[in-house]
Motif scaffolding. Structure first.
Motif, PDB file in Angstrom:
ATOM      1  N   ASP A 162     -19.291  53.386  47.908  1.00  0.00           N
ATOM      2  CA  ASP A 162     -19.520  52.371  48.828  1.00  0.00           C
ATOM      3  C   ASP A 162     -18.629  51.137  48.553  1.00  0.00           C
ATOM      4  N   VAL A 163     -18.644  50.779  47.339  1.00  0.00           N
ATOM      5  CA  VAL A 163     -18.025  49.324  47.348  1.00  0.00           C
ATOM      6  C   VAL A 163     -16.207  49.672  47.317  1.00  0.00           C
ATOM      7  N   ASP A 164     -15.998  50.978  47.134  1.00  0.00           N
ATOM      8  CA  ASP A 164     -14.526  51.417  47.260  1.00  0.00           C
ATOM      9  C   ASP A 164     -14.027  51.320  48.761  1.00  0.00           C
ATOM     10  N   GLN A 165     -15.078  51.923  49.668  1.00  0.00           N
ATOM     11  CA  GLN A 165     -14.754  51.987  50.876  1.00  0.00           C
ATOM     12  C   GLN A 165     -14.946  50.545  51.547  1.00  0.00           C
ATOM     13  N   ALA A 166     -15.914  49.737  51.100  1.00  0.00           N
ATOM     14  CA  ALA A 166     -15.825  48.201  51.736  1.00  0.00           C
ATOM     15  C   ALA A 166     -14.719  47.589  51.352  1.00  0.00           C
ATOM     16  N   LEU A 167     -14.240  47.923  50.187  1.00  0.00           N
ATOM     17  CA  LEU A 167     -13.014  46.958  49.776  1.00  0.00           C
ATOM     18  C   LEU A 167     -11.863  47.507  50.784  1.00  0.00           C
ATOM     19  N   LYS A 168     -11.667  48.822  50.720  1.00  0.00           N
ATOM     20  CA  LYS A 168     -10.800  49.414  51.859  1.00  0.00           C
ATOM     21  C   LYS A 168     -10.695  48.560  53.220  1.00  0.00           C
ATOM     22  N   GLU A 169     -11.976  48.712  53.676  1.00  0.00           N
ATOM     23  CA  GLU A 169     -12.163  48.043  55.244  1.00  0.00           C
ATOM     24  C   GLU A 169     -11.720  46.585  55.095  1.00  0.00           C
TER      25      GLU A 169
END
Length: 105
Positions: free
Chosen positions: A63-70
């Motif tokens: 989730d954190v990786d996805q949020a950072l990507k976004e």
């Protein structure tokens, strides 16, 4: 006589050590009989908890990786928008000069 006493003391100590280790083994067996099932239950519960925690950590990491990507994508797009909307300083200076000339007339 002192040699016999020393030998007797060593023999007595050896017997005590043997009986203590046998006693420890007996205590361990009794403990296993009494608490073995509970300990097995605890081990299973701890294993299950460890698996759940590992899964949760992996999920949170994803989730954190996805949020950072976004967030990175948003920042890039926003930066591009700001750059597109901004006016070059030279253009602003030229516009002010034209305005000043127009006002002087």
């Amino acid at each position: 006589m002192s040699a016999k006493k020393t030998a007797a003391k060593k023999e007595t100590a050896a017997r005590k050590t043997k009986s203590t280790s046998n006693g420890d083994a007996n205590v361990a067996q009794i403990r296993e009989l009494i608490f073995g099932e509970q300990m097995t239950g605890y081990e299973e519960r701890f294993t299950l908890l460890e698996q759940k925690l590992t899964e949760e950590v992996a999920s949170m990491r994803s989730d954190v990786d996805q949020a950072l990507k976004e967030l990175r994508e948003f920042m890039k797009s926003r930066t591009a928008e700001v750059e597109a909307a901004s006016v070059n300083r030279n253009q602003i200076a030229d516009s002010f000069e034209k305005l000043a000339k127009t006002l002087r007339r």
